[in-house]
Each structure stands twice: as structure tokens, then as C-alpha cells.
Design a protein around this motif. Structure first.
Motif, PDB file in Angstrom:
ATOM      1  N   SER A 150      38.600  10.182  32.148  1.00 47.01           N
ATOM      2  CA  SER A 150      39.009   9.555  30.887  1.00 47.01           C
ATOM      3  C   SER A 150      38.939   8.035  30.970  1.00 47.01           C
ATOM      4  CB  SER A 150      40.418  10.007  30.513  1.00 47.01           C
ATOM      5  OG  SER A 150      40.803   9.440  29.294  1.00 47.01           O
ATOM      6  N   ALA A 151      39.451   7.457  32.047  1.00 50.17           N
ATOM      7  CA  ALA A 151      39.446   5.998  32.189  1.00 50.17           C
ATOM      8  C   ALA A 151      38.022   5.459  32.284  1.00 50.17           C
ATOM      9  CB  ALA A 151      40.265   5.575  33.410  1.00 50.17           C
TER      10      ALA A 151
ATOM     11  N   ASP B  38      36.356   5.718  28.820  1.00 51.12           N
ATOM     12  CA  ASP B  38      36.849   4.659  27.930  1.00 51.12           C
ATOM     13  C   ASP B  38      36.235   3.308  28.287  1.00 51.12           C
ATOM     14  OD1 ASP B  38      38.420   6.521  26.616  1.00 51.12           O
ATOM     15  OD2 ASP B  38      40.295   5.895  27.592  1.00 51.12           O
TER      16      ASP B  38
ATOM     17  N   LEU C 263      32.531   3.248  27.216  1.00 50.09           N
ATOM     18  CA  LEU C 263      32.442   3.165  25.764  1.00 50.09           C
ATOM     19  C   LEU C 263      32.823   1.768  25.265  1.00 50.09           C
ATOM     20  CD1 LEU C 263      31.841   4.427  23.080  1.00 50.09           C
ATOM     21  CD2 LEU C 263      34.143   5.395  23.090  1.00 50.09           C
ATOM     22  N   ASP C 264      33.882   1.193  25.818  1.00 51.11           N
ATOM     23  CA  ASP C 264      34.273  -0.170  25.441  1.00 51.11           C
ATOM     24  C   ASP C 264      33.138  -1.152  25.717  1.00 51.11           C
ATOM     25  OD1 ASP C 264      36.765   0.747  24.644  1.00 51.11           O
ATOM     26  OD2 ASP C 264      37.818   0.023  26.444  1.00 51.11           O
TER      27      ASP C 264
ATOM     28  N   THR D 104      32.982  14.389  28.242  1.00 51.00           N
ATOM     29  CA  THR D 104      33.993  14.387  29.306  1.00 51.00           C
ATOM     30  C   THR D 104      34.413  15.797  29.695  1.00 51.00           C
ATOM     31  OG1 THR D 104      35.742  14.112  27.675  1.00 51.00           O
ATOM     32  CG2 THR D 104      34.877  12.099  28.698  1.00 51.00           C
TER      33      THR D 104
END
Length: 174
Positions: free
Chosen positions: A19-20, A23, A26-27, A73
Motif C-alpha cells: 500500500s505504501a 501510494d 501514484l503520488d 495491489t
């Protein structure tokens, strides 16, 4: 009409980090303008203002109904669809047999990456380390570009380094 996918997959990320990392990647894609959120049904992200500069053609990307980027994911087999070709031995370049190769996908998905021995030279290596252009990979983090022109190598390399240390590219024609 057929679709083309180019997916950058991390094959060794621990589930606790998926998940991290997703993220963060994607950022980064949003910050550099490669993608923008999709307000309509379809892929979660559309090509952004800098998308074309990350492709080999540097032309406007034709938007089909499913052109876009999806961050995956879930643990899955990322496959090359109808083009799947077994990888080559990293030591002697003899190609692994297709049946033996396909038979390794379920164990890899369910219990971990298998070590495979070359039938020609006996060299053994983790299956994800056998090189090939139209291979399959198992992972739980991938960034899929659907119906984009081919991505530039430097962009793929940067994305791969951000996604994790054992990243691979899976190309598919569906």
C-alpha cells in the motif's frame, strides 16, 4: 479491437509494504504529470499532460475507452496473454519449455517464487530472474499502462526503481 498493456511489476515486495509503495508511486506519477484522475468510469487514471513525453513516440496518446493507468495491489499472475513465451536460462540462454513454465505459475502464486533448473546446463535460479520479453510474473504490486505507445526505457527504469528492487516489465496483447 485488441488492447496492449505494459505493466511494471514488483515481484518481491512484502505484502505489508504494498500500500505504501503503491501510494508513493501514484503520488510521483501525479506530481510529474504523467497521469491525472479519471472522472469517468474506466481506468482510474488517464494520461496526463506529460504522458506523451514518457513514450517512444512523444505524440498525443489516442484515448480509447480503456486507455489509462491502473495501479494493482492484489497478488496475481501478470501474464503476457496470447503472446506468452517462456524465458531463457540466465546462464546458457536455452528457452524453458512452455508446459514446465506454465506449470510453475500456480505454485508461485500460492506459495512463493520457485527456483527452476535449466534442462540444458543445470543452472538454477529464481523464476523471476529468467529473462524474456513476453514472460509472466507473479507479484502484488503493478502499474499497468493500457493502450499507450511504448514507454521510454528511462521512464520505465525510474518507475521500476520506485516500485522496488526486483521489478520486471510484462507486456501483453489481448
Amino acid at each position: 479491437m485488441s488492447d496492449n498493456d505494459e505493466t511494471v511489476v514488483e515481484i518481491s515486495v512484502p505484502e505489508s509494504e504494498v500500500s505504501a509503495r503503491a501510494d508513493a508511486v501514484l503520488d510521483w506519477l501525479l506530481a510529474i504529470g504523467v497521469v491525472v484522475p479519471n472522472p469517468s468510469p474506466g481506468p482510474a487514471y488517464l494520461p496526463g499532460p506529460e504522458a506523451a513525453s514518457r513514450t517512444t513516440t512523444e505524440t498525443v496518446i489516442d484515448l480509447l475507452w480503456n486507455t489509462g493507468v491502473t495501479v494493482i495491489t492484489d497478488r496475481m499472475v501478470f501474464d503476457s496473454a496470447q503472446n506468452v513465451t517462456p524465458p531463457d536460462c540466465p546462464a546458457c540462454t536455452v528457452r524453458l519449455g512452455i508446459d514446465h513454465y506454465i506449470d510453475q505459475m500456480t505454485p508461485w502464486l500460492l506459495s512463493g517464487e520457485p527456483t527452476v533448473g535449466c534442462p540444458a546446463c543445470g543452472h538454477a535460479a529464481l523464476l523471476g530472474d529468467w529473462p524474456g520479453t513476453w514472460t509472466c510474473q507473479v507479484g502484488n504490486l503493478g502499474v499497468r499502462f493500457t493502450n499507450w505507445p511504448p514507454l521510454r526505457d528511462d521512464f520505465v527504469g525510474e518507475l521500476g526503481r520506485r516500485i522496488g528492487p526486483r521489478w520486471r516489465v510484462v507486456r501483453a496483447h489481448r
